[in-house]
Design a protein around this motif. Structure first.
Motif, PDB file in Angstrom:
ATOM      1  N   LEU A 115       0.820  -1.205   0.000  1.00  0.00           N
ATOM      2  CA  LEU A 115       0.000   0.000   0.000  1.00  0.00           C
ATOM      3  C   LEU A 115       0.859   1.263   0.000  1.00  0.00           C
ATOM      4  CD1 LEU A 115      -3.042   0.787   0.092  1.00  0.00           C
ATOM      5  CD2 LEU A 115      -2.816   1.017   2.562  1.00  0.00           C
ATOM      6  N   LYS A 116       2.056   1.168   0.577  1.00  0.00           N
ATOM      7  CA  LYS A 116       2.924   2.345   0.683  1.00  0.00           C
ATOM      8  C   LYS A 116       3.750   2.583  -0.574  1.00  0.00           C
ATOM      9  CE  LYS A 116       3.426   2.484   5.727  1.00  0.00           C
ATOM     10  NZ  LYS A 116       4.391   2.433   6.853  1.00  0.00           N
ATOM     11  N   THR A 117       4.249   1.503  -1.172  1.00  0.00           N
ATOM     12  CA  THR A 117       5.194   1.689  -2.287  1.00  0.00           C
ATOM     13  C   THR A 117       4.588   1.446  -3.665  1.00  0.00           C
ATOM     14  OG1 THR A 117       5.941  -0.604  -2.030  1.00  0.00           O
ATOM     15  CG2 THR A 117       7.167   1.105  -0.835  1.00  0.00           C
ATOM     16  N   ASP A 118       3.707   0.446  -3.799  1.00  0.00           N
ATOM     17  CA  ASP A 118       3.172   0.072  -5.116  1.00  0.00           C
ATOM     18  C   ASP A 118       1.868   0.801  -5.465  1.00  0.00           C
ATOM     19  OD1 ASP A 118       5.234  -1.838  -5.524  1.00  0.00           O
ATOM     20  OD2 ASP A 118       4.167  -3.238  -4.217  1.00  0.00           O
ATOM     21  N   PHE A 119       0.964   0.906  -4.501  1.00  0.00           N
ATOM     22  CA  PHE A 119      -0.377   1.429  -4.786  1.00  0.00           C
ATOM     23  C   PHE A 119      -0.421   2.895  -5.202  1.00  0.00           C
ATOM     24  CE2 PHE A 119      -1.923  -2.510  -2.951  1.00  0.00           C
ATOM     25  CZ  PHE A 119      -3.091  -2.741  -3.680  1.00  0.00           C
ATOM     26  N   PRO A 120       0.412   3.792  -4.664  1.00  0.00           N
ATOM     27  CA  PRO A 120       0.309   5.194  -5.092  1.00  0.00           C
ATOM     28  C   PRO A 120       0.429   5.370  -6.602  1.00  0.00           C
ATOM     29  CG  PRO A 120       1.610   5.065  -3.095  1.00  0.00           C
ATOM     30  CD  PRO A 120       1.343   3.647  -3.519  1.00  0.00           C
TER      31      PRO A 120
END
Length: 453
Positions: A423-428
């Motif tokens: 959620l922190k690295t891939d989703f943005p």
């Protein structure tokens, strides 16, 4: 200058009361002097005017500061009363109006009120509230406090009943809601309604609506998240079993997509009532949703037409209903479309212990639109998820582009829950590409193919 005609035998105190009434100045603020500016003393009150040497033609002077002092004192008392009222309201205490009957010369007004008495009837009517008065939960106005003190706690005037009626909530229908309209994604609605349709409408279903609040006050719904839930078979009421970790993930993903919770939806069997009314449990839940998600949050009800196709209706509950639910002043009734109150309220000028759905709900216009998101993946909490669902999803949708495969909020939640993507690295980046309808970076598709193999 004011002229007074008095009898020679009256006392100076009686003369002061006459001046007090005429000038409407409290006795304690009345400061009088002789013509030689010599101030009268408190010991002069019991002496007659003749003994004090006051004769026809004498001039008695009122000190100008008296009026200013009374004004200052009244402002102080008013400020103190306002502070006490705010404090009591914070503690849930009913505050009575201050009628300002505080001076000695106003006792005549109190005595006049005492003559309107019928103690037997009043005692019978007021016994249920006497304990609350003693505990300080109901604070009476000053003139009624004096009468209670003089005549005993079981003796109150009929005006107390009238005053208490004024403090009761008045239930009224709110014509317009804070939300002016709803744009509802038909794909999400049909996917949601398919659950109750497949169970022959025996198991109702609820979900949270995610979308945007528009500048004009309308709401756009782009997808539905279905939390864990339980249905009571007899009443057909649905209880949401919150999964805080999962809901936090869903909110995080939706925020990256530019969306947020904007209400809830419930699907159930056809209504028994021909009128468009919400059930009592739905009204209470809608009030909690509006308190939680904001004043523009909506309730959408999905039920089948005669043809079997889904029909969607949108509602809000009144701001008064939200406050009543917050304060725990309403409860479910034995009747589907009625709410009960813990204490009597005023409904259409009558004292009632219940009110029908109409008084609490507001109908909101609803239209259908198509969201930029898809509904291709297995919807959460309808059955257990496992990593094999990824293979099924990719195989079933192999002819579709990666943009279509990824543009599914249920699939994105699956990727987050299974920790396939972060959620922190891939989703943005992924959510930005979905939101802007851009080409999905090949790294994301390669990661899924590697994971699949």
């Amino acid at each position: 200058m004011i002229r007074f005609e008095v009898e020679s035998g009256i006392t100076f105190q009686q003369f002061r009361i006459m001046i007090s009434k005429k000038l409407k100045v409290g006795l304690k603020f009345l400061k009088l002097t002789r013509e030689d500016k010599k101030l009268f003393k408190s010991s002069d009150d019991k002496k007659t005017l003749q003994k004090l040497g006051i004769v026809h033609g004498n001039l008695i002077i009122l000190l100008p500061k008296c009026l200013d002092q009374e004004k200052i004192q009244k402002e102080k008392e008013q400020k103190k009363q306002e502070e006490e009222e705010l404090k009591r309201k914070a503690e849930g205490i009913i505050i009575g109006p201050d009628l300002g009957i505080t001076d000695e010369h106003n006792e005549e007004q109190i005595i006049e009120l005492e003559n309107e008495w019928d103690s037997k009837q009043e005692k019978e009517l007021l016994m249920p509230i006497l304990d609350r008065i003693k505990e300080g939960k109901i604070v009476l106005p000053y003139y009624l406090q004096v009468r209670m003190k003089n005549l005993g706690n079981n003796s109150l005037s009929m005006s107390v009943i009238d005053w208490l009626d004024e403090t009761k909530p008045k239930i009224s229908h709110q014509e317009k809601g804070d939300c002016i309209g709803v744009e509802f994604d038909f794909q999400s609605g049909n996917a949601f309604h398919s659950f109750v349709s497949n169970t022959n409408y025996e198991i109702p279903r609820v979900g949270y609506l995610f979308g945007t609040v528009n500048n004009d006050g309308s709401v756009t719904v782009d997808f539905i998240y279905e939390p864990p839930q339980k249905v009571l078979p007899k009443t057909q009421r649905v209880y949401i079993l919150e999964n805080e970790e999962e809901f936090k993930l869903m909110k995080g993903i939706s925020k990256l997509l530019g969306l947020k919770p904007v209400g809830w939806v419930v699907a159930h069997k056809p209504k028994r009532s021909k009128r468009k009314l919400m059930k009592a449990w739905q009204i209470i839940q809608a009030a909690r949703i509006q308190a939680r998600f904001g004043e523009h949050a909506v309730t959408v009800i999905a039920c089948p037409r005669k043809s079997g196709k889904a029909q969607f209706e949108a509602y809000q509950v009144s701001n008064q209903t939200v406050e009543l639910v917050k304060q725990n002043k309403v409860k479910l009734s034995s009747r589907d479309y009625t709410l009960d109150f813990f204490e009597r309220v005023i409904v259409e000028k009558k004292k009632e212990m219940s009110a029908g759905s109409y008084f609490f709900m507001i109908t909101i216009p609803i239209i259908i639109h198509q969201s930029f998101l898809k509904n291709n993946f297995f919807i959460e909490n309808r059955g257990p998820w496992n990593r094999g669902d990824l293979n099924v999803h990719l195989m079933t949708n192999k002819e579709k582009s990666w943009e279509e495969k990824f543009s599914d909020p249920h699939f994105l939640l699956f990727l987050a829950k299974m920790e396939i993507f972060s959620l922190k690295t891939d989703f943005p980046m992924l959510c930005t590409q979905i939101k802007n309808k851009e080409k999905i970076t090949s790294g994301f598709s390669l990661m899924l193919e590697m994971f699949q193999n």
